[in-house]
Design a protein around this motif. Structure first.
Motif, PDB file in Angstrom:
ATOM      1  N   GLY A  18      -1.081  59.310 -49.614  1.00  0.00           N
ATOM      2  CA  GLY A  18       0.120  59.025 -50.399  1.00  0.00           C
ATOM      3  C   GLY A  18      -0.047  59.342 -51.867  1.00  0.00           C
ATOM      4  O   GLY A  18       0.514  58.647 -52.728  1.00  0.00           O
ATOM      5  N   VAL A  19      -0.802  60.395 -52.181  1.00  0.00           N
ATOM      6  CA  VAL A  19      -1.038  60.788 -53.579  1.00  0.00           C
ATOM      7  C   VAL A  19      -0.693  62.264 -53.769  1.00  0.00           C
ATOM      8  O   VAL A  19      -0.553  63.012 -52.809  1.00  0.00           O
ATOM      9  CB  VAL A  19      -2.515  60.530 -53.992  1.00  0.00           C
ATOM     10  CG1 VAL A  19      -2.831  59.037 -53.951  1.00  0.00           C
ATOM     11  CG2 VAL A  19      -3.480  61.314 -53.102  1.00  0.00           C
ATOM     12  N   ASP A  20      -0.587  62.669 -55.026  1.00  0.00           N
ATOM     13  CA  ASP A  20      -0.263  64.066 -55.345  1.00  0.00           C
ATOM     14  C   ASP A  20      -1.512  64.930 -55.505  1.00  0.00           C
ATOM     15  O   ASP A  20      -1.435  66.149 -55.443  1.00  0.00           O
ATOM     16  CB  ASP A  20       0.557  64.134 -56.640  1.00  0.00           C
ATOM     17  CG  ASP A  20       1.919  63.481 -56.492  1.00  0.00           C
ATOM     18  OD1 ASP A  20       2.507  63.586 -55.393  1.00  0.00           O
ATOM     19  OD2 ASP A  20       2.381  62.849 -57.457  1.00  0.00           O
ATOM     20  N   TYR A  21      -2.635  64.280 -55.771  1.00  0.00           N
ATOM     21  CA  TYR A  21      -3.878  65.036 -55.950  1.00  0.00           C
ATOM     22  C   TYR A  21      -5.065  64.186 -55.545  1.00  0.00           C
ATOM     23  O   TYR A  21      -5.001  62.946 -55.529  1.00  0.00           O
ATOM     24  CB  TYR A  21      -4.041  65.521 -57.397  1.00  0.00           C
ATOM     25  CG  TYR A  21      -4.203  64.398 -58.403  1.00  0.00           C
ATOM     26  CD1 TYR A  21      -5.468  63.932 -58.779  1.00  0.00           C
ATOM     27  CD2 TYR A  21      -3.089  63.789 -58.988  1.00  0.00           C
ATOM     28  CE1 TYR A  21      -5.616  62.898 -59.697  1.00  0.00           C
ATOM     29  CE2 TYR A  21      -3.225  62.762 -59.899  1.00  0.00           C
ATOM     30  CZ  TYR A  21      -4.490  62.319 -60.251  1.00  0.00           C
ATOM     31  OH  TYR A  21      -4.634  61.287 -61.149  1.00  0.00           O
ATOM     32  N   ILE A  22      -6.155  64.854 -55.210  1.00  0.00           N
ATOM     33  CA  ILE A  22      -7.427  64.213 -54.862  1.00  0.00           C
ATOM     34  C   ILE A  22      -8.390  64.511 -56.001  1.00  0.00           C
ATOM     35  O   ILE A  22      -8.527  65.669 -56.415  1.00  0.00           O
ATOM     36  CB  ILE A  22      -7.975  64.769 -53.536  1.00  0.00           C
ATOM     37  CG1 ILE A  22      -7.028  64.411 -52.384  1.00  0.00           C
ATOM     38  CG2 ILE A  22      -9.389  64.267 -53.271  1.00  0.00           C
ATOM     39  CD1 ILE A  22      -7.187  65.308 -51.172  1.00  0.00           C
ATOM     40  N   ASP A  23      -9.039  63.476 -56.532  1.00  0.00           N
ATOM     41  CA  ASP A  23      -9.951  63.704 -57.658  1.00  0.00           C
ATOM     42  C   ASP A  23     -11.170  64.517 -57.251  1.00  0.00           C
ATOM     43  O   ASP A  23     -11.561  65.453 -57.952  1.00  0.00           O
ATOM     44  CB  ASP A  23     -10.417  62.360 -58.239  1.00  0.00           C
ATOM     45  CG  ASP A  23      -9.271  61.575 -58.854  1.00  0.00           C
ATOM     46  OD1 ASP A  23      -8.859  61.930 -59.965  1.00  0.00           O
ATOM     47  OD2 ASP A  23      -8.788  60.644 -58.207  1.00  0.00           O
ATOM     48  N   LEU A  24     -11.789  64.129 -56.142  1.00  0.00           N
ATOM     49  CA  LEU A  24     -13.046  64.761 -55.715  1.00  0.00           C
ATOM     50  C   LEU A  24     -12.972  65.039 -54.222  1.00  0.00           C
ATOM     51  O   LEU A  24     -12.862  64.120 -53.413  1.00  0.00           O
ATOM     52  CB  LEU A  24     -14.220  63.832 -56.053  1.00  0.00           C
ATOM     53  CG  LEU A  24     -15.645  64.269 -55.747  1.00  0.00           C
ATOM     54  CD1 LEU A  24     -15.937  65.657 -56.286  1.00  0.00           C
ATOM     55  CD2 LEU A  24     -16.633  63.262 -56.328  1.00  0.00           C
TER      56      LEU A  24
ATOM     57  N   GLY B 257      -8.225  59.861 -39.611  1.00  0.00           N
ATOM     58  CA  GLY B 257      -7.184  59.696 -40.618  1.00  0.00           C
ATOM     59  C   GLY B 257      -6.825  58.255 -40.928  1.00  0.00           C
ATOM     60  O   GLY B 257      -6.217  57.980 -41.968  1.00  0.00           O
ATOM     61  N   ALA B 258      -7.204  57.310 -40.062  1.00  0.00           N
ATOM     62  CA  ALA B 258      -6.844  55.900 -40.291  1.00  0.00           C
ATOM     63  C   ALA B 258      -7.532  55.345 -41.534  1.00  0.00           C
ATOM     64  O   ALA B 258      -6.973  54.501 -42.232  1.00  0.00           O
ATOM     65  CB  ALA B 258      -7.200  55.057 -39.072  1.00  0.00           C
ATOM     66  N   GLY B 259      -8.744  55.818 -41.827  1.00  0.00           N
ATOM     67  CA  GLY B 259      -9.456  55.376 -43.023  1.00  0.00           C
ATOM     68  C   GLY B 259      -8.706  55.779 -44.279  1.00  0.00           C
ATOM     69  O   GLY B 259      -8.569  54.979 -45.223  1.00  0.00           O
ATOM     70  N   GLU B 260      -8.210  57.020 -44.317  1.00  0.00           N
ATOM     71  CA  GLU B 260      -7.439  57.483 -45.475  1.00  0.00           C
ATOM     72  C   GLU B 260      -6.142  56.690 -45.615  1.00  0.00           C
ATOM     73  O   GLU B 260      -5.757  56.311 -46.726  1.00  0.00           O
ATOM     74  CB  GLU B 260      -7.114  58.972 -45.324  1.00  0.00           C
ATOM     75  CG  GLU B 260      -8.298  59.881 -45.545  1.00  0.00           C
ATOM     76  CD  GLU B 260      -7.931  61.354 -45.452  1.00  0.00           C
ATOM     77  OE1 GLU B 260      -8.538  62.161 -46.168  1.00  0.00           O
ATOM     78  OE2 GLU B 260      -7.033  61.705 -44.646  1.00  0.00           O
ATOM     79  N   GLU B 261      -5.469  56.444 -44.501  1.00  0.00           N
ATOM     80  CA  GLU B 261      -4.205  55.701 -44.561  1.00  0.00           C
ATOM     81  C   GLU B 261      -4.420  54.289 -45.112  1.00  0.00           C
ATOM     82  O   GLU B 261      -3.621  53.802 -45.926  1.00  0.00           O
ATOM     83  CB  GLU B 261      -3.578  55.644 -43.167  1.00  0.00           C
ATOM     84  CG  GLU B 261      -3.035  56.990 -42.699  1.00  0.00           C
ATOM     85  CD  GLU B 261      -2.614  56.984 -41.244  1.00  0.00           C
ATOM     86  OE1 GLU B 261      -2.838  55.946 -40.563  1.00  0.00           O
ATOM     87  OE2 GLU B 261      -2.074  57.999 -40.785  1.00  0.00           O
ATOM     88  N   ALA B 262      -5.499  53.643 -44.672  1.00  0.00           N
ATOM     89  CA  ALA B 262      -5.788  52.276 -45.130  1.00  0.00           C
ATOM     90  C   ALA B 262      -6.095  52.248 -46.627  1.00  0.00           C
ATOM     91  O   ALA B 262      -5.602  51.381 -47.361  1.00  0.00           O
ATOM     92  CB  ALA B 262      -6.954  51.697 -44.337  1.00  0.00           C
TER      93      ALA B 262
END
Length: 324
Positions: free
Chosen positions: A111-117, A57-62
């Motif tokens: 920290g977003v409302d949606y993921i594109d892909l 999860g650290a990659g996503e947070e960064a």
């Protein structure tokens, strides 16, 4: 920058995308992520890729922190689900439970409302494909993801997914994310033809073979200080490339690149992007200047003569298979 459609969808991504595996949230600091993403935006890159499993999860947070200053509509963001995110029996794979829970967790970390892909990071032998694809279809209907993708699925598995989607009228998978570079070319024989038929575009990772195709590693020489291969925490895969015949081949490719007034990285990326089914090549960067160099590859068109010369050079390592 050049922008390409992802498969037969209407989504357009920059031909060079910025990935975060083994880069942000692991070996590099948040400051580097911020600087590289700023340079990427300035250079026209609109596509950023990560995964929940990158350092748990650290990659996503960064990536989420680095993208925070930018308008959400200005970029395409992808992440993935499959690998273990805990010790429980349902903390892995492509079950409906794991997909739904991890999508919510990824949204929070990014920290977003949606993921594109949103990608199936690998194929799950223990979960029916219909269950997986229905979960993705529901996430699309809910607006939590916009498109679904797969990563490192075989041609047979892609065919199975396409048939399942057709049978149940589910939203179509638009992208496959495989490894693809001059040394690892398994997708050419079956995966690309099957993907083209199914309307799936390739968004490839490791186009520079973990940095081997930058020319920084020399036969018989010490590993460059600060390089990925010299980092004991993340050097597992790259070490399988560090063979004498591979490095000699890289030297020949570097000579060809010099003759064409290109860097080896630019030649290697242009070679990957020569395939019409490749929508984007994901690079990893720890310094903004690496992005500046790599994006010049989008303007390079390799002649048939140069492509044939590359094939002759690569012929010497045809049987190469990295350890995985």
């Amino acid at each position: 920058m050049q922008y390409r459609r992802v498969g037969s969808s209407g989504l357009k991504v920059s031909a060079i995308g910025l990935g975060s595996w083994l880069t942000y949230g692991t070996a590099q600091e948040q400051k580097a992520a911020n600087a590289c993403i700023q340079k990427a935006f300035e250079s026209g890159i609109n596509f950023f890729d990560t995964a929940n499993a990158y350092n748990r999860g650290a990659g996503e947070e960064a990536i989420g922190l680095a993208l925070k200053p930018y308008d959400r509509t200005s970029y395409v963001l992808s992440t993935k689900v499959f690998f273990p995110m805990g010790d429980g029996p349902n903390d892995r794979g492509l079950s409906r439970k794991h997909i739904m829970e991890q999508c919510e967790a990824s949204l929070r970390r990014l920290g977003v409302d949606y993921i594109d892909l949103y990608y199936c990071h690998r194929y799950d032998e223990e979960t029916p494909t219909e269950e997986t694809l229905r979960a993705f279809d529901d996430l699309i209907t809910q607006g939590k993801i916009l498109y679904g993708g797969i990563s490192e699925w075989s041609a047979a598995q892609i065919n199975e997914a396409a048939a399942t989607q057709e049978k149940y009228n589910l939203h179509k998978i638009i992208s496959n994310q495989p490894i693809y570079n001059m040394f690892e070319r398994y997708i050419e024989d079956e995966v690309v033809p099957v993907s083209e038929q199914a309307g799936i575009g390739q968004i490839v990772f490791s186009p520079l073979a973990q940095g081997i195709l930058t020319g920084k590693y020399k036969p018989g020489a010490q590993l460059p200080q600060g390089s990925r291969a010299a980092n004991q925490e993340v050097n597992g895969i790259i070490n399988s490339y560090l063979k004498e015949d591979v490095l000699k081949c890289v030297q020949q490719l570097n000579d060809l690149a010099n003759k064409l007034d290109l860097s080896l990285a630019q030649l290697s990326l242009a070679w990957v992007l020569r395939l019409p089914n490749v929508s984007s090549a994901l690079i990893g960067a720890s310094k903004p200047e690496q992005i500046e160099e790599n994006i010049r590859a989008v303007d390079v068109v390799l002649s048939q003569e140069v492509i044939e010369e590359i094939e002759q050079i690569l012929d010497s390592v045809k049987g190469f298979a990295p350890l995985r």
